[in-house]
Design a protein around this motif. Structure first.
Motif, PDB file in Angstrom:
ATOM      1  N   ALA A  73      -5.167   4.402   8.836  1.00  0.00           N
ATOM      2  CA  ALA A  73      -6.474   4.713   8.262  1.00  0.00           C
ATOM      3  C   ALA A  73      -6.536   4.243   6.808  1.00  0.00           C
ATOM      4  O   ALA A  73      -7.537   3.640   6.373  1.00  0.00           O
ATOM      5  CB  ALA A  73      -6.743   6.214   8.358  1.00  0.00           C
ATOM      6  N   ARG A  74      -5.484   4.504   6.065  1.00  0.00           N
ATOM      7  CA  ARG A  74      -5.457   4.089   4.661  1.00  0.00           C
ATOM      8  C   ARG A  74      -5.438   2.564   4.534  1.00  0.00           C
ATOM      9  O   ARG A  74      -6.061   1.995   3.633  1.00  0.00           O
ATOM     10  CB  ARG A  74      -4.233   4.697   3.963  1.00  0.00           C
ATOM     11  N   LEU A  75      -4.729   1.903   5.441  1.00  0.00           N
ATOM     12  CA  LEU A  75      -4.670   0.441   5.418  1.00  0.00           C
ATOM     13  C   LEU A  75      -6.054  -0.150   5.694  1.00  0.00           C
ATOM     14  O   LEU A  75      -6.506  -1.066   4.993  1.00  0.00           O
ATOM     15  CB  LEU A  75      -3.658  -0.042   6.459  1.00  0.00           C
ATOM     16  N   ARG A 117     -10.097   9.179  13.278  1.00  0.00           N
ATOM     17  CA  ARG A 117     -10.977   8.350  12.450  1.00  0.00           C
ATOM     18  C   ARG A 117     -11.569   7.220  13.283  1.00  0.00           C
ATOM     19  O   ARG A 117     -11.365   6.038  12.992  1.00  0.00           O
ATOM     20  CB  ARG A 117     -10.207   7.788  11.245  1.00  0.00           C
ATOM     21  N   LEU A 162       0.844  -1.190   0.000  1.00  0.00           N
ATOM     22  CA  LEU A 162       0.000   0.000   0.000  1.00  0.00           C
ATOM     23  C   LEU A 162       0.880   1.240   0.000  1.00  0.00           C
ATOM     24  O   LEU A 162       1.717   1.412   0.892  1.00  0.00           O
ATOM     25  CB  LEU A 162      -0.905   0.008   1.240  1.00  0.00           C
ATOM     26  N   THR A 197       1.348   5.053   0.707  1.00  0.00           N
ATOM     27  CA  THR A 197       0.752   6.130   1.482  1.00  0.00           C
ATOM     28  C   THR A 197       1.605   7.380   1.286  1.00  0.00           C
ATOM     29  O   THR A 197       2.529   7.393   0.470  1.00  0.00           O
ATOM     30  CB  THR A 197       0.674   5.767   2.974  1.00  0.00           C
ATOM     31  N   GLU A 257      -8.967   1.274   5.299  1.00  0.00           N
ATOM     32  CA  GLU A 257      -9.835   1.555   4.163  1.00  0.00           C
ATOM     33  C   GLU A 257      -9.538   0.614   2.999  1.00  0.00           C
ATOM     34  O   GLU A 257     -10.454   0.188   2.280  1.00  0.00           O
ATOM     35  CB  GLU A 257      -9.668   3.010   3.737  1.00  0.00           C
ATOM     36  N   ALA A 258      -8.256   0.269   2.816  1.00  0.00           N
ATOM     37  CA  ALA A 258      -7.886  -0.646   1.735  1.00  0.00           C
ATOM     38  C   ALA A 258      -8.446  -2.044   1.968  1.00  0.00           C
ATOM     39  O   ALA A 258      -8.718  -2.780   1.005  1.00  0.00           O
ATOM     40  CB  ALA A 258      -6.362  -0.715   1.595  1.00  0.00           C
ATOM     41  N   ASP A 267      -2.359   8.072   9.950  1.00  0.00           N
ATOM     42  CA  ASP A 267      -2.808   8.207   8.568  1.00  0.00           C
ATOM     43  C   ASP A 267      -2.541   6.927   7.786  1.00  0.00           C
ATOM     44  O   ASP A 267      -3.394   6.479   7.002  1.00  0.00           O
ATOM     45  CB  ASP A 267      -2.108   9.394   7.904  1.00  0.00           C
ATOM     46  N   ASP A 268      -1.371   6.322   8.019  1.00  0.00           N
ATOM     47  CA  ASP A 268      -1.058   5.046   7.369  1.00  0.00           C
ATOM     48  C   ASP A 268      -2.093   3.985   7.734  1.00  0.00           C
ATOM     49  O   ASP A 268      -2.582   3.236   6.876  1.00  0.00           O
ATOM     50  CB  ASP A 268       0.326   4.554   7.799  1.00  0.00           C
TER      51      ASP A 268
END
Length: 291
Positions: free
Chosen positions: A85-87, A115, A9, A11, A89-90, A82-83
């Protein structure tokens, strides 16, 4: 059991690698196990005790398989949040459950403050933030000294001071700087400086983690159920004192887990906790939020 699926992923400023272990049970909510700067390999034993659930582990930015792409020398909990959150969501699987250890617990608190919609239940185990301690000014100075020692003298002397800090009982005295520096040899550490300064703990994450101030209003307002825990054998150490203060800030009781700071370890990094008992306590803490 299905094979572990390792994914990548991108970021902001990093490329993360994470592992998804499909579960054998009916629980569709993934369980994310995170540390910092500990990588995914530290959760091998614990993950095996949750084979009925889909378990996700990852290497934080700048650690093991997850490279920083921005060239920065230090990482902040907000970046890790942030990392994460993106993980999540992925994964595309809705809010997840999270067990977060040590610096990972600090990062998870930062995630939930921003989040909370992504996390159903967070079990934050011994988050070592000095900002919540009654002796915070001294504790912050101690952590800064560990970092400065590492930059000045290398890994052995820096790690010796770090270990001395983590095992110390009670508040730090105002005259801590007058105490003799611990010997690296006493901890079985090298005394020679090899010139490297890329250690993810002493160099990259120590200051940002220990100086993070939890956003208690945001955490209390989040939809996430938060359980703060400390090991029974950790009582009165830096991270356990911080855990108790975080629990107090949330207006919640402190959960006492078996063993110590690495109580979930089953031989990883040469450390042994009480993984069976720890996993049982963690499962009970996670299931306590199910209606």
């Amino acid at each position: 059991m299905a094979e572990t699926d390792t994914r990548t992923l991108d970021t902001v400023g990093a490329t993360l690698r994470y592992d998804v272990r499909p579960g054998t049970g009916a629980d569709e909510r993934p369980l994310l196990l995170i540390g910092s700067p500990m990588d995914a390999s530290g959760f091998t034993t614990l993950a095996a005790r949750f084979a009925d659930r889909t378990v996700v582990t990852y290497d934080p930015r700048g650690v093991s398989r997850s490279e920083r792409t921005d060239g920065a020398a230090e990482s902040l909990p907000e970046e890790h949040a942030d990392d994460l959150a993106r993980l999540i969501e992925a994964l595309g699987a809705g809010p997840v459950d999270v067990f977060a250890s040590s610096g990972g617990a600090v990062n998870a608190l930062a995630l939930v403050a921003r989040r909370g919609d992504l996390v159903h239940t967070l079990v934050a185990h011994e988050p070592p933030t000095a900002q919540v301690l009654p002796d915070r000014e001294v504790a912050l100075a101690v952590c800064a000294d560990v970092h400065a020692t590492y930059l000045r003298e290398g890994w052995g002397p820096g790690m010796a001071k770090f270990l001395a800090v983590t095992i110390r009982k009670g508040p730090f005295p105002a005259n801590w700087a007058e105490e003799p520096a611990p010997s690296p040899a006493a901890f079985g550490l090298p005394t020679e400086d090899d010139g490297s300064r890329g250690d993810p703990l002493l160099g990259q994450n120590l200051l940002g983690c220990t100086s993070y101030r939890p956003d208690f209003p945001a955490l209390r307002a989040a939809p996430t159920r938060i359980v703060v825990a400390a090991g029974k054998e950790s009582e009165d150490t830096f991270a356990a004192r911080a855990a108790a203060a975080v629990a107090e800030g949330l207006g919640a009781p402190l959960a006492v887990f078996p063993s110590h700071h690495g109580g979930f370890l089953g031989g990883e990094f040469g450390q042994q906790g009480a993984p069976a008992e720890f996993a049982e306590a963690l499962r009970a803490a996670l299931e306590g939020g199910r209606g």
